[in-house]
Design a protein around this motif. Structure first.
Motif, PDB file in Angstrom:
ATOM      1  N   GLU A 173      16.347  -8.995  37.082  1.00  9.23           N
ATOM      2  CA  GLU A 173      14.944  -8.599  37.119  1.00  9.23           C
ATOM      3  C   GLU A 173      14.552  -8.142  38.585  1.00  9.23           C
ATOM      4  O   GLU A 173      13.511  -8.071  39.057  1.00  9.23           O
ATOM      5  N   ALA A 174      15.727  -7.870  39.454  1.00 12.55           N
ATOM      6  CA  ALA A 174      15.374  -7.707  40.932  1.00 12.55           C
ATOM      7  C   ALA A 174      14.698  -6.417  40.848  1.00 12.55           C
ATOM      8  O   ALA A 174      15.000  -5.372  40.325  1.00 12.55           O
ATOM      9  N   SER A 175      13.744  -6.301  41.871  1.00 16.85           N
ATOM     10  CA  SER A 175      13.159  -5.389  42.049  1.00 16.85           C
ATOM     11  C   SER A 175      13.861  -4.056  42.444  1.00 16.85           C
ATOM     12  O   SER A 175      14.859  -3.887  43.116  1.00 16.85           O
ATOM     13  N   GLY A 176      13.332  -2.664  42.371  1.00 15.56           N
ATOM     14  CA  GLY A 176      13.930  -1.381  42.789  1.00 15.56           C
ATOM     15  C   GLY A 176      14.291  -1.686  44.181  1.00 15.56           C
ATOM     16  O   GLY A 176      15.100  -0.963  44.688  1.00 15.56           O
ATOM     17  N   ALA A 177      13.325  -2.022  44.908  1.00 21.37           N
ATOM     18  CA  ALA A 177      13.278  -2.057  46.251  1.00 21.37           C
ATOM     19  C   ALA A 177      14.332  -2.745  46.875  1.00 21.37           C
ATOM     20  O   ALA A 177      14.850  -2.661  47.738  1.00 21.37           O
ATOM     21  N   ASP A 178      14.467  -4.013  46.159  1.00 21.26           N
ATOM     22  CA  ASP A 178      15.577  -5.075  46.570  1.00 21.26           C
ATOM     23  C   ASP A 178      16.864  -4.232  46.467  1.00 21.26           C
ATOM     24  O   ASP A 178      17.895  -4.136  47.157  1.00 21.26           O
TER      25      ASP A 178
END
Length: 136
Positions: free
Chosen positions: A40-45
């Motif tokens: 579920e890590a964000s796209g930005a990460d």
């Protein structure tokens, strides 16, 4: 002076593949760890991580004095490898899903996570207290 230049070139030639292999191994391991981590890590990460990995790869290429053409070839080979690993991972997940029920898959996943945590605990915190007690 020519001998020194020859030796220096020889050392570079010897260590350049090792440096490149080490860099690509760390990139591959990071990618594998990411694929097993928090989905579920964000796209930005994810984008920041990919940018850092690209910076590391470029640094290693520069240290190894890899030409721009060969860098492009290596980057293409790396991208193809990453895509092949992703496809193979998806194929494996589908095959496992055909063998195990969802409950069995979850139980297997939990058992693997527990075993991994136990292994990490043993490796990271080696307790010599029993050995010390035996030697006294």
């Amino acid at each position: 002076m020519n001998i020194s230049g020859t030796q220096k070139m020889s050392i570079r030639q010897l260590f350049a593949p090792a440096l490149l292999a080490a860099a690509l191994a760390s990139i591959t391991l990071t990618a594998q760890a990411d694929s097993h981590g928090d989905h579920e890590a964000s796209g930005a990460d994810r984008q920041r991580m990919e940018e850092r990995m690209e910076e590391r790869r470029q640094e290693v290429y520069q240290r190894a004095e890899i030409s721009a053409d060969k860098q492009a070839e290596l980057n293409e080979a790396h991208a193809e490898h990453r895509e092949a690993i992703h496809a193979l991972r998806e194929e494996h997940k589908e095959r496992v899903a055909g063998i195990l029920t969802e409950e069995e898959q979850e139980a297997l996943h939990n058992a693997m996570r527990e075993a991994h945590e136990e292994h990490r605990g043993k490796r990271g915190h080696h307790d010599n207290s029993d050995e010390r007690a035996d030697s006294e």
